[in-house]
Design an enzyme around this catalytic site. Structure first.
Site, PDB file in Angstrom:
ATOM      1  N   ASP A   9      -7.977  -5.280  -0.152  1.00 23.19           N
ATOM      2  CA  ASP A   9      -8.450  -6.115  -1.261  1.00 23.19           C
ATOM      3  C   ASP A   9      -8.082  -7.584  -1.119  1.00 23.19           C
ATOM      4  O   ASP A   9      -8.532  -8.409  -1.913  1.00 23.19           O
ATOM      5  CB  ASP A   9      -7.873  -5.592  -2.589  1.00 23.19           C
ATOM      6  CG  ASP A   9      -8.460  -4.251  -2.974  1.00 23.19           C
ATOM      7  OD1 ASP A   9      -9.672  -4.078  -2.794  1.00 23.19           O
ATOM      8  OD2 ASP A   9      -7.712  -3.376  -3.426  1.00 23.19           O
TER       9      ASP A   9
ATOM     10  N   HIS B 131       0.858  -1.189   0.000  1.00 23.87           N
ATOM     11  CA  HIS B 131       0.000   0.000   0.000  1.00 23.87           C
ATOM     12  C   HIS B 131       0.890   1.233   0.000  1.00 23.87           C
ATOM     13  O   HIS B 131       1.953   1.232   0.619  1.00 23.87           O
ATOM     14  CB  HIS B 131      -0.899   0.012   1.251  1.00 23.87           C
ATOM     15  CG  HIS B 131      -2.049   0.946   1.131  1.00 23.87           C
ATOM     16  ND1 HIS B 131      -1.953   2.277   1.443  1.00 23.87           N
ATOM     17  CD2 HIS B 131      -3.316   0.746   0.700  1.00 23.87           C
ATOM     18  CE1 HIS B 131      -3.121   2.852   1.222  1.00 23.87           C
ATOM     19  NE2 HIS B 131      -3.964   1.948   0.769  1.00 23.87           N
TER      20      HIS B 131
HETATM   21  N1  CMC Z   1       4.255  -7.740  -4.597  1.00 21.76           N
HETATM   22  C1  CMC Z   1       5.590  -7.714  -4.782  1.00 21.76           C
HETATM   23  N2  CMC Z   1       6.350  -6.603  -4.676  1.00 21.76           N
HETATM   24  C2  CMC Z   1       5.709  -5.451  -4.392  1.00 21.76           C
HETATM   25  C3  CMC Z   1       4.317  -5.403  -4.174  1.00 21.76           C
HETATM   26  C4  CMC Z   1       3.589  -6.604  -4.285  1.00 21.76           C
HETATM   27  N3  CMC Z   1       2.264  -6.607  -4.112  1.00 21.76           N
HETATM   28  N4  CMC Z   1       3.954  -4.129  -3.893  1.00 21.76           N
HETATM   29  C5  CMC Z   1       5.068  -3.392  -3.941  1.00 21.76           C
HETATM   30  N5  CMC Z   1       6.138  -4.200  -4.234  1.00 21.76           N
HETATM   31  C6  CMC Z   1       7.541  -3.774  -4.311  1.00 21.76           C
HETATM   32  C7  CMC Z   1       7.810  -3.012  -5.607  1.00 21.76           C
HETATM   33  O1  CMC Z   1       8.243  -3.875  -6.628  1.00 21.76           O
HETATM   34  C8  CMC Z   1       8.858  -2.016  -5.181  1.00 21.76           C
HETATM   35  O2  CMC Z   1      10.094  -2.695  -5.143  1.00 21.76           O
HETATM   36  P1  CMC Z   1      11.478  -1.888  -5.442  1.00 21.76           P
HETATM   37  O3  CMC Z   1      11.592  -0.877  -4.331  1.00 21.76           O
HETATM   38  O4  CMC Z   1      12.515  -2.946  -5.417  1.00 21.76           O
HETATM   39  O5  CMC Z   1      11.300  -1.243  -6.792  1.00 21.76           O
HETATM   40  C9  CMC Z   1       8.486  -1.692  -3.720  1.00 21.76           C
HETATM   41  O6  CMC Z   1       7.745  -2.830  -3.250  1.00 21.76           O
HETATM   42  C10 CMC Z   1       7.628  -0.434  -3.595  1.00 21.76           C
HETATM   43  O7  CMC Z   1       6.527  -0.570  -4.481  1.00 21.76           O
HETATM   44  P2  CMC Z   1       5.919   0.646  -5.292  1.00 21.76           P
HETATM   45  O8  CMC Z   1       5.085   0.104  -6.387  1.00 21.76           O
HETATM   46  O9  CMC Z   1       6.994   1.617  -5.639  1.00 21.76           O
HETATM   47  O10 CMC Z   1       5.034   1.279  -4.144  1.00 21.76           O
HETATM   48  P3  CMC Z   1       3.749   2.123  -4.335  1.00 21.76           P
HETATM   49  O11 CMC Z   1       3.504   2.822  -3.074  1.00 21.76           O
HETATM   50  O12 CMC Z   1       3.858   2.966  -5.573  1.00 21.76           O
HETATM   51  O13 CMC Z   1       2.651   0.997  -4.656  1.00 21.76           O
HETATM   52  C11 CMC Z   1       0.840  -0.457  -4.616  1.00 21.76           C
HETATM   53  C12 CMC Z   1       1.594   0.620  -3.851  1.00 21.76           C
HETATM   54  C13 CMC Z   1      -0.471  -0.735  -3.901  1.00 21.76           C
HETATM   55  C14 CMC Z   1       0.509   0.049  -6.033  1.00 21.76           C
HETATM   56  C15 CMC Z   1       1.687  -1.738  -4.707  1.00 21.76           C
HETATM   57  O14 CMC Z   1       2.005  -2.190  -3.428  1.00 21.76           O
HETATM   58  C16 CMC Z   1       1.001  -2.836  -5.522  1.00 21.76           C
HETATM   59  O15 CMC Z   1       1.109  -2.840  -6.752  1.00 21.76           O
HETATM   60  N6  CMC Z   1       0.289  -3.781  -4.848  1.00 21.76           N
HETATM   61  C17 CMC Z   1      -0.474  -4.805  -5.553  1.00 21.76           C
HETATM   62  C18 CMC Z   1      -1.788  -4.210  -6.048  1.00 21.76           C
HETATM   63  C19 CMC Z   1      -2.763  -3.990  -4.932  1.00 21.76           C
HETATM   64  O16 CMC Z   1      -2.969  -4.848  -4.082  1.00 21.76           O
HETATM   65  N7  CMC Z   1      -3.426  -2.824  -4.938  1.00 21.76           N
HETATM   66  C20 CMC Z   1      -4.452  -2.466  -3.953  1.00 21.76           C
HETATM   67  C21 CMC Z   1      -4.050  -1.304  -3.127  1.00 21.76           C
HETATM   68  S1  CMC Z   1      -5.028  -1.098  -1.631  1.00 21.76           S
HETATM   69  C22 CMC Z   1      -6.621  -0.708  -2.107  1.00 21.76           C
HETATM   70  C23 CMC Z   1      -6.734   0.538  -2.909  1.00 21.76           C
HETATM   71  O17 CMC Z   1      -6.383   1.615  -2.458  1.00 21.76           O
HETATM   72  O18 CMC Z   1      -7.242   0.439  -4.015  1.00 21.76           O
END
Ligand code: CMC
Length: 436
Positions: free
Chosen positions: A370, A312
């Protein structure tokens, strides 16, 4: 400007031999914020902040999230308290009108909800012309924006009564639209809303009853649905809410602004994750992958696979909504006679493995809202492609409240960020025959 703000010492920026002061203030929970509104005028420079990770786009009295401690409050009430003691409509009322309803307010809100539950008969033609495989989020977004041509728009200076009518119309009709889009996809006749049923029971009845099949709403399922909608009711400046505020800032009407939010929610990194979680779990089971295989592929960047329902932007600990959803999901499956549901068992095994894994620990990746909700919706008989639509139904009061707050906030302006241009600087058009 909203609520309580305390002015603190200012911050200093030194640039090009000049020192410029920027006011710093804090909100009611102590977040310190540097007010950079004068930055470009004073210095000529911009801030660069993709994803707006460091940018507060507004002040708000609605929702507070502490991502480090896993705290979520709506108007000062904890999500745990609201989830345990309130129905969805009470939380919707709290967000939109600023207080929990008393019995009189609740009764009149419910009456309005009944009054507005039908959709214009002519709108039914729209459903009939969609292909059966149409994604319900596509149908929902089109139907919500279409409401603006059937019902009067809410103008920004509206009288209270007009606001009540418009917001209840939207909150009430979204259930009917959702259920009709399902009926269309399974080729069954539409079931109209009933004055006799409460909000969630009405939705379940419109989804699952039919002229040839009696349906009695199971009160445990109804309670669970209420709870899941409460868990989604608002979440401060997430992607879809920011979109609703952005579209509203141009003067667009409530229906159009909410429609844009619905489209933003659809993406798998946002609300679409609840559908993606189930698809991931089903794929893992059908491919016979081990828990270890899944965890390892989610860790490999090249695999482009993420553990859906994990991570998140704000929560760096267990999402408090996921904690509640997990327990509710387990209880519901037990009640429905599927305590050993293979998807639930797999989800819990993946969670256990991920939480022990240094990759997930170092990046602070925990289950989000989710992760477990889809398993519960599936057990209720709701098809996978409708999960995100349920998120939209739950988030609607938050979008409405944020839209209203934005339009009443005298400090807000047309949302119009800047960019840093990095393209070509001095091209000249050549005659077509001379171009490469
Ligand atoms: N599985 C594996 N690695 C992950 C995941 C995951 N679910 N989420 C983040 N990472 C890693 C990512 O690869 C990155 O690694 P690095 O620093 O080596 O590049 C690091 O963690 C930080 O991730 P980010 O994408 O830069 O972080 P963010 O804050 O931009 O993303 C997120 C948040 C929710 C988009 C992401 O965690 C994600 O894609 N999760 C899976 C999709 C998901 O479950 N979304 C629902 C969010 S909660 C409900 C809502 O608000 O809709």
């Amino acid at each position: 400007m909203n609520g309580q703000r305390k002015t603190l010492n200012s911050a200093e920026l030194r640039y090009n031999g000049h020192t410029i002061q920027f006011p710093v203030f804090e909100g009611s929970m102590g977040e310190k914020t540097m007010d950079i509104r004068a930055l470009r005028k004073e210095t000529g420079i911009l801030t660069y902040d993709p994803g707006l990770i460091n940018t507060g786009i507004c002040t708000s009295d609605l929702t507070y999230v502490d991502g480090e401690k896993g705290v979520l409050l709506h108007r000062g009430y904890s999500i745990e308290d609201l989830a345990a003691n309130c129905r969805f409509l009470e939380v919707a009322y709290l967000l939109i009108f600023g207080k929990l309803p008393n019995p009189v307010e609740q009764k009149s809100f419910s009456e309005l909800m009944n009054l507005h539950s039908m959709i214009h008969e002519d709108m039914q033609h729209f459903f009939r012309n969609y292909p059966e495989k149409a994604h319900p989020m596509a149908v929902l977004s089109a139907m919500v924006v279409s409401l603006s041509s059937f019902y009067p728009e809410l103008d920004r200076e509206s009288a209270t009564e007009r606001i009540d009518n418009t917001v209840t119309r939207l909150l009430s009709k979204i259930r009917t639209i959702a259920a009709f889009s399902y009926k269309k996809s399974v080729g069954e006749p539409f079931v109209y809303p009933s004055y006799k049923l409460r909000y969630c029971a009405n939705f379940l009845n419109m989804m699952f009853s039919s002229p040839v099949r009696d349906y009695t709403v199971d009160p445990v399922v109804e309670r669970a649905l209420n709870l899941f909608l409460v868990l989604h009711a608002d979440h401060e400046q997430n992607c879809s809410t920011t979109v609703v505020r952005t579209v509203g800032s141009s003067g667009a009407n409530l229906y159009a602004s909410i429609t844009a939010g619905i489209c933003a929610l659809w993406g798998p990194l946002h609300g679409g994750a609840n559908q993606a979680v189930i698809e991931m779990l089903e794929e893992v089971l059908s491919q016979g992958m081990s828990v270890r295989d899944v965890i390892e592929s989610a860790k490999r960047k090249e695999s482009k696979i993420r553990l859906m329902g994990f991570g998140h932007r704000v929560y760096k600990t267990y999402d408090p909504r996921a904690k509640i959803a997990k327990e509710a999901c387990k209880n519901l499956l037990e009640h429905l006679g599927h305590p050993d549901d293979p998807l639930l068992e797999l989800a819990m095994a993946l969670e256990e493995a991920a939480l022990k894994d240094p990759y997930f620990q170092e990046k602070h990746l925990y289950p989000n809202v989710d992760y477990y909700t889809g398993i519960a919706y599936r057990a209720m008989g709701i098809p996978t492609n409708m999960f995100t639509l349920l998120f939209a139904m739950g988030r609607l009061p938050g979008w409405i409240a944020q839209w209203l707050e934005n339009s009443r906030d005298g400090e807000q302006k047309l949302m119009r960020p800047r960019q840093v241009y990095t393209g070509e600087v001095a091209n000249r058009v050549l005659p077509i025959g001379e171009r490469a």
